[in-house]
Design a protein around this motif. Sequence first.
Motif, PDB file in Angstrom:
ATOM      1  N   PHE A  49      -7.974  -3.683   0.964  1.00  0.00           N
ATOM      2  CA  PHE A  49      -7.227  -2.542   0.467  1.00  0.00           C
ATOM      3  C   PHE A  49      -5.785  -2.899   0.110  1.00  0.00           C
ATOM      4  O   PHE A  49      -5.157  -2.209  -0.693  1.00  0.00           O
ATOM      5  CB  PHE A  49      -7.254  -1.398   1.495  1.00  0.00           C
ATOM      6  CG  PHE A  49      -6.311  -1.559   2.658  1.00  0.00           C
ATOM      7  CD1 PHE A  49      -5.059  -0.967   2.644  1.00  0.00           C
ATOM      8  CD2 PHE A  49      -6.680  -2.297   3.781  1.00  0.00           C
ATOM      9  CE1 PHE A  49      -4.192  -1.106   3.714  1.00  0.00           C
ATOM     10  CE2 PHE A  49      -5.820  -2.441   4.850  1.00  0.00           C
ATOM     11  CZ  PHE A  49      -4.562  -1.841   4.826  1.00  0.00           C
ATOM     12  N   LEU A  50      -5.272  -3.980   0.668  1.00  0.00           N
ATOM     13  CA  LEU A  50      -3.905  -4.397   0.371  1.00  0.00           C
ATOM     14  C   LEU A  50      -3.801  -5.146  -0.966  1.00  0.00           C
ATOM     15  O   LEU A  50      -2.697  -5.305  -1.489  1.00  0.00           O
ATOM     16  CB  LEU A  50      -3.361  -5.279   1.496  1.00  0.00           C
ATOM     17  CG  LEU A  50      -3.139  -4.596   2.847  1.00  0.00           C
ATOM     18  CD1 LEU A  50      -2.748  -5.613   3.904  1.00  0.00           C
ATOM     19  CD2 LEU A  50      -2.069  -3.507   2.737  1.00  0.00           C
ATOM     20  N   ALA A  51      -4.922  -5.603  -1.496  1.00  0.00           N
ATOM     21  CA  ALA A  51      -4.905  -6.350  -2.756  1.00  0.00           C
ATOM     22  C   ALA A  51      -5.695  -5.652  -3.855  1.00  0.00           C
ATOM     23  O   ALA A  51      -5.871  -6.211  -4.942  1.00  0.00           O
ATOM     24  CB  ALA A  51      -5.463  -7.761  -2.541  1.00  0.00           C
ATOM     25  N   SER A  52      -6.147  -4.433  -3.590  1.00  0.00           N
ATOM     26  CA  SER A  52      -7.025  -3.759  -4.549  1.00  0.00           C
ATOM     27  C   SER A  52      -6.346  -3.517  -5.889  1.00  0.00           C
ATOM     28  O   SER A  52      -6.979  -3.637  -6.951  1.00  0.00           O
ATOM     29  CB  SER A  52      -7.521  -2.433  -3.961  1.00  0.00           C
ATOM     30  OG  SER A  52      -6.428  -1.581  -3.650  1.00  0.00           O
ATOM     31  N   ARG A  53      -5.066  -3.197  -5.887  1.00  0.00           N
ATOM     32  CA  ARG A  53      -4.357  -2.943  -7.145  1.00  0.00           C
ATOM     33  C   ARG A  53      -4.236  -4.217  -7.973  1.00  0.00           C
ATOM     34  O   ARG A  53      -4.410  -4.194  -9.195  1.00  0.00           O
ATOM     35  CB  ARG A  53      -2.965  -2.365  -6.859  1.00  0.00           C
ATOM     36  CG  ARG A  53      -3.000  -0.929  -6.346  1.00  0.00           C
ATOM     37  CD  ARG A  53      -1.605  -0.443  -5.979  1.00  0.00           C
ATOM     38  NE  ARG A  53      -1.647   0.934  -5.537  1.00  0.00           N
ATOM     39  CZ  ARG A  53      -1.485   1.992  -6.323  1.00  0.00           C
ATOM     40  NH1 ARG A  53      -1.257   1.813  -7.608  1.00  0.00           N
ATOM     41  NH2 ARG A  53      -1.558   3.218  -5.838  1.00  0.00           N
ATOM     42  N   GLU A  54      -3.913  -5.321  -7.323  1.00  0.00           N
ATOM     43  CA  GLU A  54      -3.765  -6.585  -8.042  1.00  0.00           C
ATOM     44  C   GLU A  54      -5.108  -7.072  -8.607  1.00  0.00           C
ATOM     45  O   GLU A  54      -5.173  -7.635  -9.700  1.00  0.00           O
ATOM     46  CB  GLU A  54      -3.159  -7.646  -7.121  1.00  0.00           C
ATOM     47  CG  GLU A  54      -1.684  -7.464  -6.818  1.00  0.00           C
ATOM     48  CD  GLU A  54      -1.427  -6.428  -5.734  1.00  0.00           C
ATOM     49  OE1 GLU A  54      -2.413  -5.848  -5.212  1.00  0.00           O
ATOM     50  OE2 GLU A  54      -0.244  -6.180  -5.411  1.00  0.00           O
ATOM     51  N   GLY A  93      -6.320  -7.370 -12.708  1.00  0.00           N
ATOM     52  CA  GLY A  93      -6.661  -8.699 -13.208  1.00  0.00           C
ATOM     53  C   GLY A  93      -5.675  -9.779 -12.794  1.00  0.00           C
ATOM     54  O   GLY A  93      -5.766 -10.913 -13.279  1.00  0.00           O
ATOM     55  N   LYS A  94      -4.754  -9.460 -11.877  1.00  0.00           N
ATOM     56  CA  LYS A  94      -3.791 -10.460 -11.417  1.00  0.00           C
ATOM     57  C   LYS A  94      -4.411 -11.406 -10.400  1.00  0.00           C
ATOM     58  O   LYS A  94      -3.946 -12.537 -10.230  1.00  0.00           O
ATOM     59  CB  LYS A  94      -2.568  -9.779 -10.811  1.00  0.00           C
ATOM     60  CG  LYS A  94      -1.770  -8.940 -11.788  1.00  0.00           C
ATOM     61  CD  LYS A  94      -0.587  -8.295 -11.079  1.00  0.00           C
ATOM     62  CE  LYS A  94       0.228  -7.435 -12.027  1.00  0.00           C
ATOM     63  NZ  LYS A  94       1.371  -6.773 -11.334  1.00  0.00           N
ATOM     64  N   TRP A 124       0.804  -1.217   0.000  1.00  0.00           N
ATOM     65  CA  TRP A 124       0.000   0.000   0.000  1.00  0.00           C
ATOM     66  C   TRP A 124       0.843   1.276   0.000  1.00  0.00           C
ATOM     67  O   TRP A 124       0.680   2.133  -0.868  1.00  0.00           O
ATOM     68  CB  TRP A 124      -0.958   0.043   1.200  1.00  0.00           C
ATOM     69  CG  TRP A 124      -1.953   1.155   1.058  1.00  0.00           C
ATOM     70  CD1 TRP A 124      -3.155   1.099   0.428  1.00  0.00           C
ATOM     71  CD2 TRP A 124      -1.790   2.515   1.494  1.00  0.00           C
ATOM     72  NE1 TRP A 124      -3.767   2.344   0.454  1.00  0.00           N
ATOM     73  CE2 TRP A 124      -2.954   3.223   1.105  1.00  0.00           C
ATOM     74  CE3 TRP A 124      -0.790   3.205   2.176  1.00  0.00           C
ATOM     75  CZ2 TRP A 124      -3.139   4.576   1.380  1.00  0.00           C
ATOM     76  CZ3 TRP A 124      -0.969   4.557   2.443  1.00  0.00           C
ATOM     77  CH2 TRP A 124      -2.131   5.234   2.046  1.00  0.00           C
ATOM     78  N   LEU A 125       1.770   1.401   0.956  1.00  0.00           N
ATOM     79  CA  LEU A 125       2.466   2.688   1.111  1.00  0.00           C
ATOM     80  C   LEU A 125       3.354   3.006  -0.082  1.00  0.00           C
ATOM     81  O   LEU A 125       3.278   4.106  -0.658  1.00  0.00           O
ATOM     82  CB  LEU A 125       3.282   2.683   2.409  1.00  0.00           C
ATOM     83  CG  LEU A 125       3.984   4.000   2.749  1.00  0.00           C
ATOM     84  CD1 LEU A 125       3.009   5.160   2.783  1.00  0.00           C
ATOM     85  CD2 LEU A 125       4.707   3.873   4.094  1.00  0.00           C
TER      86      LEU A 125
END
Length: 289
Positions: free
Chosen positions: A238-243, A247-248, A105-106
């Motif tokens: 929130f720690l996996a939202s980007r992945e 689509g990862k 996240w950071l």
Amino acid sequence: MADLPPLNGLRAFEVSGRRLSFRAAADELGVTQGAVAQHVRQLEAYLGLMLFDRLPKGLALTSVGRSYHSRVSSAFQELRAATDQIKPEPGKVLISVTPTFASKWLIPNLPEFAERHPEIDLRILATEKLSSFHSDGIDLAIRQGAPPFGAALKASRLFRQDVIAVVAPSLLGQVKGLAMADQLARLPKIHDTHDLWPRILGALDVEDLSTRKLRLSQTALAVDAAISGQGIALVNRFLASREIAAGKLAELGPLPPVEGHDFYVLTQRRSGPNPAIDTVLTWLKSKSD
């Protein structure tokens, strides 16, 4: 203190040993060449040893002087590092976070912060250990838990605990068409130090039928293992939202709630404002849920 050599002598010796010249050492220390030479002589007298060979064109460390200089230099470097860590610097903010929070996240959000606040030197101490505001010189800490965290600390919640199950789309394709309970039962599980799988499966009344289990020390590693198709991992949303957005990873759910361990930013109670710390704190709160 009575057992220590004369500190002025140690300082003169350390610089002279680096520069191999009393004149150059005097220039660095801002004193006379004679003062440096005298301090070194006093140190040699205290030790009863010769630390330098005086040469026509400078100095050479004796064998014992070379060994002694290595350790004295290390001690001075440690003193400098300790002082730099606690010395107040305008615009410097040291934040203590877990390695998972830092990597997931950071750090991905730092470019935005740096663009908005280039005047602030935000430094990160990533550790699983509880950091001390005093001995570690930290200004902010982000930890997962439940208040109170101590009378001397102020706590502001950043993220609620929202645990989800994530899996690589390729692995999810192997159980496509099955009910979620069957998917959870059959797919291999990735465990981290929180070890939430028994609690989640028990709440869903699901028996773990998988034969492969992977145990890792950090949630960040569990997420990375899930991305590579090694199983299902449990992680805060929130720690996996980007992945997930990329689509990862795909989310399996919904899962029963896991409460009581939200993410908080901690600060010391202080008498007056600190603009740099307050700016980082305001930015963190603006990103919270």
